[in-house]
Design a protein around this motif. Sequence first.
Motif, PDB file in Angstrom:
ATOM      1  N   LEU A  60       0.768  -1.091  -0.008  1.00  0.00           N
ATOM      2  CA  LEU A  60      -0.076  -0.211  -0.059  1.00  0.00           C
ATOM      3  C   LEU A  60       0.866   1.311  -0.093  1.00  0.00           C
ATOM      4  O   LEU A  60       0.388   2.489   0.286  1.00  0.00           O
ATOM      5  N   ARG A  61       2.082   1.183  -0.232  1.00  0.00           N
ATOM      6  CA  ARG A  61       3.179   2.210  -0.179  1.00  0.00           C
ATOM      7  C   ARG A  61       3.268   3.172   1.147  1.00  0.00           C
ATOM      8  O   ARG A  61       3.201   4.258   1.163  1.00  0.00           O
ATOM      9  N   LEU A  62       2.991   2.138   2.272  1.00  0.00           N
ATOM     10  CA  LEU A  62       3.033   2.802   3.818  1.00  0.00           C
ATOM     11  C   LEU A  62       4.313   2.617   4.092  1.00  0.00           C
ATOM     12  O   LEU A  62       4.979   1.396   3.956  1.00  0.00           O
ATOM     13  N   LYS A  63       4.939   3.407   4.854  1.00  0.00           N
ATOM     14  CA  LYS A  63       6.232   3.292   5.750  1.00  0.00           C
ATOM     15  C   LYS A  63       5.934   2.571   7.012  1.00  0.00           C
ATOM     16  O   LYS A  63       4.869   2.892   7.554  1.00  0.00           O
ATOM     17  N   THR A  64       6.723   1.538   7.296  1.00  0.00           N
ATOM     18  CA  THR A  64       6.545   1.078   8.662  1.00  0.00           C
ATOM     19  C   THR A  64       7.964   1.214   9.466  1.00  0.00           C
ATOM     20  O   THR A  64       8.994   0.908   9.087  1.00  0.00           O
ATOM     21  N   ILE A  65       7.545   1.331  10.945  1.00  0.00           N
ATOM     22  CA  ILE A  65       8.460   1.368  11.873  1.00  0.00           C
ATOM     23  C   ILE A  65       8.413   0.047  12.670  1.00  0.00           C
ATOM     24  O   ILE A  65       7.057  -0.006  13.235  1.00  0.00           O
ATOM     25  N   ASN A  66       9.179  -0.660  12.859  1.00  0.00           N
ATOM     26  CA  ASN A  66       8.811  -2.259  13.350  1.00  0.00           C
ATOM     27  C   ASN A  66       9.650  -2.215  14.571  1.00  0.00           C
ATOM     28  O   ASN A  66      10.924  -2.359  14.547  1.00  0.00           O
ATOM     29  N   VAL A  67       8.844  -2.728  15.839  1.00  0.00           N
ATOM     30  CA  VAL A  67       9.599  -2.602  17.186  1.00  0.00           C
ATOM     31  C   VAL A  67       9.656  -4.183  17.295  1.00  0.00           C
ATOM     32  O   VAL A  67       8.523  -4.934  17.185  1.00  0.00           O
ATOM     33  N   VAL A  68      10.857  -4.677  17.786  1.00  0.00           N
ATOM     34  CA  VAL A  68      10.945  -6.047  18.153  1.00  0.00           C
ATOM     35  C   VAL A  68      11.425  -6.056  19.379  1.00  0.00           C
ATOM     36  O   VAL A  68      12.222  -5.133  19.937  1.00  0.00           O
ATOM     37  N   ARG A  69      11.485  -7.231  20.214  1.00  0.00           N
ATOM     38  CA  ARG A  69      12.485  -7.569  21.544  1.00  0.00           C
ATOM     39  C   ARG A  69      13.606  -7.837  21.043  1.00  0.00           C
ATOM     40  O   ARG A  69      13.983  -8.621  19.970  1.00  0.00           O
ATOM     41  N   ASP A  70      14.729  -7.344  21.775  1.00  0.00           N
ATOM     42  CA  ASP A  70      16.030  -7.458  21.488  1.00  0.00           C
ATOM     43  C   ASP A  70      16.343  -9.012  21.611  1.00  0.00           C
ATOM     44  O   ASP A  70      15.433  -9.621  22.454  1.00  0.00           O
TER      45      ASP A  70
END
Lengths: 373, 373
Positions: free
Chosen positions: A207-217
């Motif tokens: 959909l041409r959206l930007k994503t900021i993806n948070v994960v556990r270290d």
Amino acid sequence: MSVSGGMTGARARAILHAYLVETWRRRGRTASSYSASTEPSKVRALIYGSHGDPAKVIQLKNLELTALEGSDVHVKMLAAPVNPADINMIQGNYGLLPKLPAVGGNEGVGQVVAVGSSVSGLKPGDWVILANAGLGTWRTEAVFREETLIRVPKDISLQSAATLSVNPCTAYRMLVDFEQLQPGDCVIQNGSNSGVGQAVIQIASALRLKTINVVRDRPDIQKLTDRLKDLGADYVLTEEQLRLPETKTILKDLPPPRLALNCVSGKSSTELLRHLAPGGTMVTYGGMAKQPVTASVSLLIFKDLKLRGFWLSQWKKNHSTDEFKELILTLCDLIHQGQLRAPTCSEVPLQDYQRALEASIRPFVSSKQILTM
Amino acid sequence: MSVSGGMTGARARAILHAYLVETWRRRGRTASSYSASTEPSKVRALIYGSHGDPAKVIQLKNLELTALEGSDVHVKMLAAPVNPADINMIQGNYGLLPKLPAVGGNEGVGQVVAVGSSVSGLKPGDWVILANAGLGTWRTEAVFREETLIRVPKDISLQSAATLSVNPCTAYRMLVDFEQLQPGDCVIQNGSNSGVGQAVIQIASALRLKTINVVRDRPDIQKLTDRLKDLGADYVLTEEQLRLPETKTILKDLPPPRLALNCVSGKSSTELLRHLAPGGTMVTYGGMAKQPVTASVSLLIFKDLKLRGFWLSQWKKNHSTDEFKELILTLCDLIHQGQLRAPTCSEVPLQDYQRALEASIRPFVSSKQILTM
């Protein structure tokens, strides 16, 4: 979708019980005939008779296959994943609980073996997935009513088909139903390595959206980061990195996210709220941290943040089966275009279910457990 | 609206500063000319030069009255309330903070003394209230630009006019903007004895909505209950009563509330959420408990509860002055029809402001402090 508490459990259970009784009535059998048979049978199923630790309450048993009536479809199950919601349902921590004993699993793909005389939309050989949760997919064969099945194309991978009806549907609806996002807009999510998280990355990218993806270290964080970026993730950050002041600088080229997707809750969701644009929405669909969602009063009043929840089962109650089929078709188009891959999967034969159940709750296991029949 | 923290304070301050600078520019004076005059003057004002405890930072000083320009209106203030938001603004805990030094007070009614040559909509003798916050109402006289003023009818009480533009507007918008309520539907609120709370009871009653009104327990609880019921409250419960299981029986004749209005937050808002109907909305407009809003994950996912915030200043930014005037007219109609009374007020002369400030923050003072000039 791990959740703390279950306020509506009793009501949901009553609704599901009424549904199952009606299903049995129409099939001319009683609830008791649903219990495991002691006779040898070719149908094998993972069944639980009480809620609790899946490793303890799930047993592989034989089931009788009921006679095929007019609008029934005999399905040989091919593959069925172990989703977090399946585990929560067995534990009894879910908004919808089946009458016990029940067959585990809510998702999967099967192949039609035979159809009843009044079935018009399906034929032997077709691949089908289930339209509703609570029907029990962890079994080798089953007889389902035609209206509970949706045909899917056979030119997608078995893993894609087996994991299509829950996580990608949840991801798609959350991306389009809460904020009117435009290409270039930004979405932030936690638990980005989950089944939903991986689908969010890919559908957002389409959909041409930007994503900021948070994960556990984790020890292999670079490997995970590379894998999520390969799926289309713009930024991958650990929970700790998200809390650092310099992260604002890293993210300065992006518009502030107008949508946050939360499957962790607790402190992680507080952090997502801090990064949301004024007027933005956080959609909660899980609570892996087993903590509630907390928002400061000023974020609600002065920043006008909106806190919502999403549950695919509720969405399906509020929408027609045709609308759900439309959603499945949209996702199949994305798969055909190479824009939506199945999550990383580990296939486990049904009889080795203990291994799949154990792996599904072990931390930092990045692959979805798929039972194969 | 007592709030914990102030995430958008800096931004709001910047916006307001820009606005004030523009106002000063157009009036042909500098910010420094706004400071207190040492010359005797007939204009007396409550001014603060720094944020802090109102009792310590507020001082009664003389101000110069600026010359009347073309689109200006010279107003003699008649009465101005002390609202919780005024206190928070002085303390520096608010989403919109004026450049200091500033005149306190954001609401009030005045009478037009004279108008500039290009003023067409107001004439001497008219009663006016302020369209925007942050202009300073705790003073005997002021020169305002015409577009910041709204004429109100002179046949309503001075107390109604002085308290019209903040609390009843907030109450009205929260009742109509978040859920499509129908006559017979139910609303639950806490802090029901606040200025907004009393307006909610009356406006809801006029809209034929039922109200469940939660208050803190106190020695004269029966007197308070009687007073709120006299305003139209259907049920009045203490926070403790709301937590009792038998309360469900007391409320059984009502549909479960689809809207909750929260000015307390912390545990009190958690309790409101517990009573909301599935799919319902809680609107937070204050945080008297100085605790955040907390929602369990299952309430968000399985009960589909929506958490929102409301801030009248933001509503006004998003709507035209004509829409705000329309809202004021609607409320004046309710006043004319005897459906909306001013809250219980204690009138305090401007020079006795310390008494009014002290009473405005003392617990369980049920009357609104109104400064009279």
